[in-house]
Design a protein around this motif. Structure first.
Motif, mmCIF file in Angstrom:
data_model
loop_
_atom_site.group_PDB
_atom_site.id
_atom_site.type_symbol
_atom_site.label_atom_id
_atom_site.label_comp_id
_atom_site.label_asym_id
_atom_site.label_seq_id
_atom_site.Cartn_x
_atom_site.Cartn_y
_atom_site.Cartn_z
ATOM 1 N N UNK A 94 -16.327 7.007 -20.539
ATOM 2 C CA UNK A 94 -17.399 7.947 -20.192
ATOM 3 C C UNK A 94 -18.331 7.330 -19.161
ATOM 4 N N UNK A 95 -18.773 8.150 -18.241
ATOM 5 C CA UNK A 95 -19.775 7.742 -17.258
ATOM 6 C C UNK A 95 -21.152 8.231 -17.687
ATOM 7 N N UNK A 96 -21.171 9.347 -18.394
ATOM 8 C CA UNK A 96 -22.422 9.918 -18.890
ATOM 9 C C UNK A 96 -22.258 10.178 -20.385
ATOM 10 N N UNK A 97 -23.378 10.439 -21.039
ATOM 11 C CA UNK A 97 -23.299 10.826 -22.448
ATOM 12 C C UNK A 97 -22.709 12.229 -22.523
ATOM 13 N N UNK A 98 -21.846 12.429 -23.521
ATOM 14 C CA UNK A 98 -21.261 13.750 -23.738
ATOM 15 C C UNK A 98 -21.579 14.148 -25.169
ATOM 16 N N UNK A 99 -22.445 15.130 -25.318
ATOM 17 C CA UNK A 99 -22.801 15.625 -26.644
ATOM 18 C C UNK A 99 -21.626 16.401 -27.228
ATOM 19 N N UNK A 100 -21.650 16.569 -28.539
ATOM 20 C CA UNK A 100 -20.567 17.285 -29.232
ATOM 21 C C UNK A 100 -20.396 18.684 -28.648
ATOM 22 N N UNK A 101 -19.195 19.000 -28.187
ATOM 23 C CA UNK A 101 -18.900 20.311 -27.636
ATOM 24 C C UNK A 101 -19.457 20.555 -26.251
ATOM 25 N N UNK A 102 -20.103 19.563 -25.645
ATOM 26 C CA UNK A 102 -20.718 19.707 -24.319
ATOM 27 C C UNK A 102 -19.875 18.998 -23.262
ATOM 28 N N UNK A 103 -20.330 19.096 -21.995
ATOM 29 C CA UNK A 103 -19.610 18.454 -20.898
ATOM 30 C C UNK A 103 -20.390 17.276 -20.356
ATOM 31 N N UNK A 104 -19.660 16.389 -19.720
ATOM 32 C CA UNK A 104 -20.218 15.217 -19.059
ATOM 33 C C UNK A 104 -19.195 14.706 -18.046
#
Length: 150
Positions: A94-104
């Motif tokens: 991952x480059x960014x944080x990805x919340x549950x069910x979200x995009x990053x």
């Protein structure tokens, strides 16, 4: 010297088939070459039967029809190479944080991809190893590695 369409078709067909050996065109030139060879054979057989070869324009139309037909049917018979949308077991980070069910954003094969967390419970922190489970268009669906190691 007279114009002999039979020799022209046989020569053109041979050349097109040979070019396919050196310049792969997914059998397009090969099928066009086969069509030219068939037209040459038809021209050769028609000459003794009718006293002369069919008109050259008719031969060109026959060649076009055969070429289009052979290319069309070869596409239907040959398996198509499709990009795999099933990426089970591939790893990314991952480059960014990805919340549950979200995009990053995820780094995969040296490129930054839009990614969506496929787990509806866990969030994924930046710089965390993830598994890519599938791809939809240009979006990767990922799950955190820790799911499999807990």
């Amino acid at each position: 010297m007279s114009f002999n369409p039979t020799i022209l078709w046989l020569l053109a067909g041979s050349i097109l088939c040979l070019i396919e050996l050196f310049v792969p065109t997914a059998f397009v030139l090969f099928t066009m070459g086969i069509s030219a060879l068939v037209v040459g054979l038809v021209s050769a057989m028609a000459t003794p039967a009718f006293g002369n070869a069919p008109q050259f324009s008719l031969q060109v139309v026959l060649w076009l029809l055969l070429s289009v037909s052979l290319v069309y049917f070869s596409r239907r018979l040959l398996p198509t190479a499709k990009a795999s949308k099933n990426l089970d077991g591939k790893e990314g980070r991952t480059l960014t944080e990805i919340s549950a069910g979200e995009t990053g954003r995820v780094l995969y094969e040296g490129n930054s991809w839009q990614a969506r967390c496929d787990d509806d419970v866990s969030a994924i922190a930046p710089n965390e190893k993830v598994y890519i489970v599938r791809r939809q268009g240009t979006t990767l669906f990922v799950v955190p590695q820790k799911i499999f190691h807990d």
